[in-house]
Write a protein that holds these residues in place. Structure first.
Motif, PDB file in Angstrom:
ATOM      1  N   ALA A   7     -55.450 -68.724  19.555  1.00  0.00           N
ATOM      2  CA  ALA A   7     -54.957 -67.389  19.908  1.00  0.00           C
ATOM      3  C   ALA A   7     -54.215 -66.764  18.734  1.00  0.00           C
ATOM      4  O   ALA A   7     -54.368 -65.573  18.453  1.00  0.00           O
ATOM      5  N   ARG A   8     -53.443 -67.566  18.040  1.00  0.00           N
ATOM      6  CA  ARG A   8     -52.671 -67.046  16.904  1.00  0.00           C
ATOM      7  C   ARG A   8     -53.582 -66.733  15.717  1.00  0.00           C
ATOM      8  O   ARG A   8     -53.436 -65.693  15.074  1.00  0.00           O
ATOM      9  N   ASN A   9     -54.532 -67.625  15.415  1.00  0.00           N
ATOM     10  CA  ASN A   9     -55.349 -67.465  14.216  1.00  0.00           C
ATOM     11  C   ASN A   9     -56.588 -66.600  14.412  1.00  0.00           C
ATOM     12  O   ASN A   9     -57.002 -65.929  13.479  1.00  0.00           O
ATOM     13  N   GLU A  10     -57.185 -66.634  15.593  1.00  0.00           N
ATOM     14  CA  GLU A  10     -58.385 -65.839  15.831  1.00  0.00           C
ATOM     15  C   GLU A  10     -58.059 -64.435  16.349  1.00  0.00           C
ATOM     16  O   GLU A  10     -58.765 -63.483  16.025  1.00  0.00           O
ATOM     17  N   LEU A  11     -57.012 -64.316  17.141  1.00  0.00           N
ATOM     18  CA  LEU A  11     -56.671 -63.028  17.743  1.00  0.00           C
ATOM     19  C   LEU A  11     -55.421 -62.400  17.148  1.00  0.00           C
ATOM     20  O   LEU A  11     -55.095 -61.263  17.473  1.00  0.00           O
ATOM     21  N   ASN A  12     -54.713 -63.162  16.320  1.00  0.00           N
ATOM     22  CA  ASN A  12     -53.436 -62.725  15.751  1.00  0.00           C
ATOM     23  C   ASN A  12     -52.467 -62.294  16.858  1.00  0.00           C
ATOM     24  O   ASN A  12     -51.725 -61.329  16.707  1.00  0.00           O
ATOM     25  N   ALA A  13     -52.515 -63.018  17.970  1.00  0.00           N
ATOM     26  CA  ALA A  13     -51.657 -62.712  19.113  1.00  0.00           C
ATOM     27  C   ALA A  13     -50.216 -63.107  18.803  1.00  0.00           C
ATOM     28  O   ALA A  13     -49.976 -64.128  18.172  1.00  0.00           O
TER      29      ALA A  13
ATOM     30  N   SER B 248     -40.690 -70.295  20.954  1.00  0.00           N
ATOM     31  CA  SER B 248     -40.463 -71.464  20.105  1.00  0.00           C
ATOM     32  C   SER B 248     -41.371 -72.629  20.522  1.00  0.00           C
ATOM     33  O   SER B 248     -41.775 -73.429  19.677  1.00  0.00           O
ATOM     34  N   THR B 249     -41.709 -72.709  21.794  1.00  0.00           N
ATOM     35  CA  THR B 249     -42.656 -73.721  22.264  1.00  0.00           C
ATOM     36  C   THR B 249     -44.029 -73.478  21.658  1.00  0.00           C
ATOM     37  O   THR B 249     -44.719 -74.413  21.246  1.00  0.00           O
ATOM     38  N   ILE B 250     -44.413 -72.214  21.576  1.00  0.00           N
ATOM     39  CA  ILE B 250     -45.711 -71.855  21.001  1.00  0.00           C
ATOM     40  C   ILE B 250     -45.722 -72.187  19.509  1.00  0.00           C
ATOM     41  O   ILE B 250     -46.688 -72.757  18.996  1.00  0.00           O
ATOM     42  N   MET B 251     -44.654 -71.854  18.812  1.00  0.00           N
ATOM     43  CA  MET B 251     -44.573 -72.164  17.386  1.00  0.00           C
ATOM     44  C   MET B 251     -44.673 -73.671  17.157  1.00  0.00           C
ATOM     45  O   MET B 251     -45.374 -74.118  16.246  1.00  0.00           O
ATOM     46  N   HIS B 252     -44.001 -74.450  17.975  1.00  0.00           N
ATOM     47  CA  HIS B 252     -44.036 -75.911  17.863  1.00  0.00           C
ATOM     48  C   HIS B 252     -45.451 -76.436  18.127  1.00  0.00           C
ATOM     49  O   HIS B 252     -45.941 -77.308  17.399  1.00  0.00           O
ATOM     50  N   GLY B 253     -46.111 -75.907  19.151  1.00  0.00           N
ATOM     51  CA  GLY B 253     -47.470 -76.343  19.486  1.00  0.00           C
ATOM     52  C   GLY B 253     -48.463 -76.051  18.376  1.00  0.00           C
ATOM     53  O   GLY B 253     -49.329 -76.880  18.059  1.00  0.00           O
ATOM     54  N   ILE B 254     -48.338 -74.891  17.766  1.00  0.00           N
ATOM     55  CA  ILE B 254     -49.230 -74.529  16.667  1.00  0.00           C
ATOM     56  C   ILE B 254     -49.009 -75.456  15.480  1.00  0.00           C
ATOM     57  O   ILE B 254     -49.958 -75.941  14.859  1.00  0.00           O
ATOM     58  N   LYS B 255     -47.754 -75.737  15.188  1.00  0.00           N
ATOM     59  CA  LYS B 255     -47.432 -76.639  14.072  1.00  0.00           C
ATOM     60  C   LYS B 255     -47.983 -78.042  14.336  1.00  0.00           C
ATOM     61  O   LYS B 255     -48.534 -78.675  13.449  1.00  0.00           O
ATOM     62  N   ARG B 256     -47.833 -78.531  15.559  1.00  0.00           N
ATOM     63  CA  ARG B 256     -48.363 -79.858  15.910  1.00  0.00           C
ATOM     64  C   ARG B 256     -49.878 -79.886  15.742  1.00  0.00           C
ATOM     65  O   ARG B 256     -50.438 -80.859  15.243  1.00  0.00           O
TER      66      ARG B 256
ATOM     67  N   ALA C 178     -55.014 -79.951  24.239  1.00  0.00           N
ATOM     68  CA  ALA C 178     -55.902 -78.818  24.507  1.00  0.00           C
ATOM     69  C   ALA C 178     -55.096 -77.521  24.512  1.00  0.00           C
ATOM     70  O   ALA C 178     -55.551 -76.499  23.988  1.00  0.00           O
ATOM     71  N   ARG C 179     -53.902 -77.558  25.064  1.00  0.00           N
ATOM     72  CA  ARG C 179     -53.031 -76.372  25.080  1.00  0.00           C
ATOM     73  C   ARG C 179     -52.636 -75.985  23.660  1.00  0.00           C
ATOM     74  O   ARG C 179     -52.604 -74.798  23.311  1.00  0.00           O
ATOM     75  N   PHE C 180     -52.340 -76.976  22.812  1.00  0.00           N
ATOM     76  CA  PHE C 180     -52.021 -76.687  21.406  1.00  0.00           C
ATOM     77  C   PHE C 180     -53.199 -75.997  20.726  1.00  0.00           C
ATOM     78  O   PHE C 180     -53.017 -75.088  19.908  1.00  0.00           O
TER      79      PHE C 180
END
Length: 72
Positions: free
Chosen positions: A39-45, A60-68, A31-33
């Protein structure tokens, strides 16, 4: 971004405290991913802002979560 957190918490029936906390159970992590991805794709945060809102996580944790989430 807080609206995305609330929507995701309701969708997955998880409290918002778990989502921004350090709980690493699989259901909470996925759910966190989803929050990270939305947040990255809809808000471009920026990664750093997403990490701050989600309990002080590193970019880097956020980048990893988005990739997963994308590879799911």
């Amino acid at each position: 971004m807080h609206e995305i957190i609330r929507e995701t918490a309701a969708k997955h029936n998880i409290s918002t405290e778990y989502l921004i906390g350090h709980n690493r159970r699989a259901g909470v992590a996925w759910a966190r991913f989803e929050i990270m991805w939305r947040a990255r794709n809809e808000l471009n945060a920026p990664y750093q802002l997403i990490g701050q809102v989600l309990g002080g996580r590193d970019h880097s944790t956020i980048m990893h979560g988005i990739k997963r989430y994308e590879n799911r």
